[in-house]
Write an enzyme that holds these catalytic residues in place. Sequence first.
Site, PDB file in Angstrom:
ATOM      1  N   LYS A 119     -24.889  46.488 -36.212  1.00 17.37           N
ATOM      2  CA  LYS A 119     -24.668  47.287 -34.904  1.00 17.37           C
ATOM      3  C   LYS A 119     -23.155  47.939 -34.825  1.00 17.37           C
ATOM      4  CE  LYS A 119     -26.054  44.899 -30.514  1.00 17.37           C
ATOM      5  NZ  LYS A 119     -25.554  43.873 -29.521  1.00 17.37           N
ATOM      6  N   SER A 170     -23.401  45.710 -20.282  1.00 18.69           N
ATOM      7  CA  SER A 170     -22.333  45.951 -21.212  1.00 18.69           C
ATOM      8  C   SER A 170     -22.813  47.534 -21.442  1.00 18.69           C
ATOM      9  CB  SER A 170     -22.030  45.434 -22.483  1.00 18.69           C
ATOM     10  OG  SER A 170     -21.365  44.051 -22.128  1.00 18.69           O
ATOM     11  N   ARG A 226     -30.136  37.851 -15.524  1.00 23.02           N
ATOM     12  CA  ARG A 226     -30.151  38.566 -14.311  1.00 23.02           C
ATOM     13  C   ARG A 226     -31.702  38.819 -13.822  1.00 23.02           C
ATOM     14  NH1 ARG A 226     -27.213  42.647 -18.328  1.00 23.02           N
ATOM     15  NH2 ARG A 226     -28.490  41.446 -19.800  1.00 23.02           N
ATOM     16  N   HIS A 237     -20.603  39.042 -16.947  1.00 21.02           N
ATOM     17  CA  HIS A 237     -20.001  37.623 -18.197  1.00 21.02           C
ATOM     18  C   HIS A 237     -18.977  36.987 -17.461  1.00 21.02           C
ATOM     19  CE1 HIS A 237     -20.876  40.983 -21.178  1.00 21.02           C
ATOM     20  NE2 HIS A 237     -21.988  40.113 -21.326  1.00 21.02           N
TER      21      HIS A 237
HETATM   22  P1  ADP Z   1     -26.143  40.276 -26.110  1.00 27.24           P
HETATM   23  O1  ADP Z   1     -25.319  41.106 -27.313  1.00 27.24           O
HETATM   24  O2  ADP Z   1     -26.735  39.020 -26.310  1.00 27.24           O
HETATM   25  O3  ADP Z   1     -26.874  41.161 -25.184  1.00 27.24           O
HETATM   26  P2  ADP Z   1     -24.311  40.322 -23.911  1.00 27.24           P
HETATM   27  O4  ADP Z   1     -22.765  40.383 -24.425  1.00 27.24           O
HETATM   28  O5  ADP Z   1     -24.747  41.416 -23.238  1.00 27.24           O
HETATM   29  O6  ADP Z   1     -24.982  40.005 -25.228  1.00 27.24           O
HETATM   30  O7  ADP Z   1     -24.547  39.190 -23.129  1.00 27.24           O
HETATM   31  C1  ADP Z   1     -24.225  37.802 -23.215  1.00 27.24           C
HETATM   32  C2  ADP Z   1     -24.761  36.922 -22.164  1.00 27.24           C
HETATM   33  O8  ADP Z   1     -24.327  37.218 -20.932  1.00 27.24           O
HETATM   34  C3  ADP Z   1     -26.391  36.783 -22.026  1.00 27.24           C
HETATM   35  O9  ADP Z   1     -26.776  35.515 -21.598  1.00 27.24           O
HETATM   36  C4  ADP Z   1     -26.681  37.672 -21.011  1.00 27.24           C
HETATM   37  O10 ADP Z   1     -27.755  37.422 -20.037  1.00 27.24           O
HETATM   38  C5  ADP Z   1     -25.141  37.479 -19.983  1.00 27.24           C
HETATM   39  N1  ADP Z   1     -25.064  38.488 -19.153  1.00 27.24           N
HETATM   40  C6  ADP Z   1     -25.142  39.798 -19.369  1.00 27.24           C
HETATM   41  N2  ADP Z   1     -24.716  40.580 -18.420  1.00 27.24           N
HETATM   42  C7  ADP Z   1     -24.601  39.846 -17.178  1.00 27.24           C
HETATM   43  C8  ADP Z   1     -24.427  39.844 -15.814  1.00 27.24           C
HETATM   44  N3  ADP Z   1     -24.467  41.100 -15.495  1.00 27.24           N
HETATM   45  N4  ADP Z   1     -24.346  38.579 -15.238  1.00 27.24           N
HETATM   46  C9  ADP Z   1     -24.505  37.580 -15.747  1.00 27.24           C
HETATM   47  N5  ADP Z   1     -24.850  37.429 -17.148  1.00 27.24           N
HETATM   48  C10 ADP Z   1     -24.876  38.398 -17.856  1.00 27.24           C
END
Ligand code: ADP
Length: 151
Positions: free
Chosen positions: A41, A127, A90, A17
């Site tokens: 959630k 995450s 990703r 992120h």
């Molecule tokens: P969600 O609850 O929508 O899955 P996340 O918090 O996991 O949300 O992710 C939010 C955004 O961050 C999404 O666009 C996701 O593709 C991006 N994202 C998650 N992990 C990574 C990563 N390792 N590298 C780049 N972008 C990421």
Amino acid sequence: MKKAIFPGSFDPLTSGHYDIITRGVKLFDEVIVAIGINSAKKYMFSLEERKKFIEEAFADEPKIKVVSYEGLTVDFCKEIGVDFILRGLRNPADFEFEKAIAHTNRDLAPIETVFLLTSAQTSYISSSIVREVIRNNGDYTKLVPKSVRMK
Ligand code: ADP
């Protein structure tokens, strides 16, 4: 002023992120990191903790704001006057998932989704993997920004 929203759960903020937000700031005048609240959630970190991790990680960057929202992302964009949604990609699975969401959002509102490919070094991080490592007392410090390393 070009503003983008970077929506997600951020449970917790990861180095992936962080990479997308840092690069997004070079494209937009303001990047609003928006923590989506989904009452169905269950989260590992409270909303306050998730917000604090992001605020502390970007404390020196005035172009980055952190907010939370409920409901549809496009409705929230309209409410705060944002025309762009920033998302990270990703892998092919992310692409298929994001494609459906972006098309749906375009049907709902004239808001463009801008995708950035993840950096090679952080493309494997999610995450959910970070939560799994934390739950099992593993060393998660390489996967998250410094502000998250406090639990
Ligand atoms: P969600 O609850 O929508 O899955 P996340 O918090 O996991 O949300 O992710 C939010 C955004 O961050 C999404 O666009 C996701 O593709 C991006 N994202 C998650 N992990 C990574 C990563 N390792 N590298 C780049 N972008 C990421």
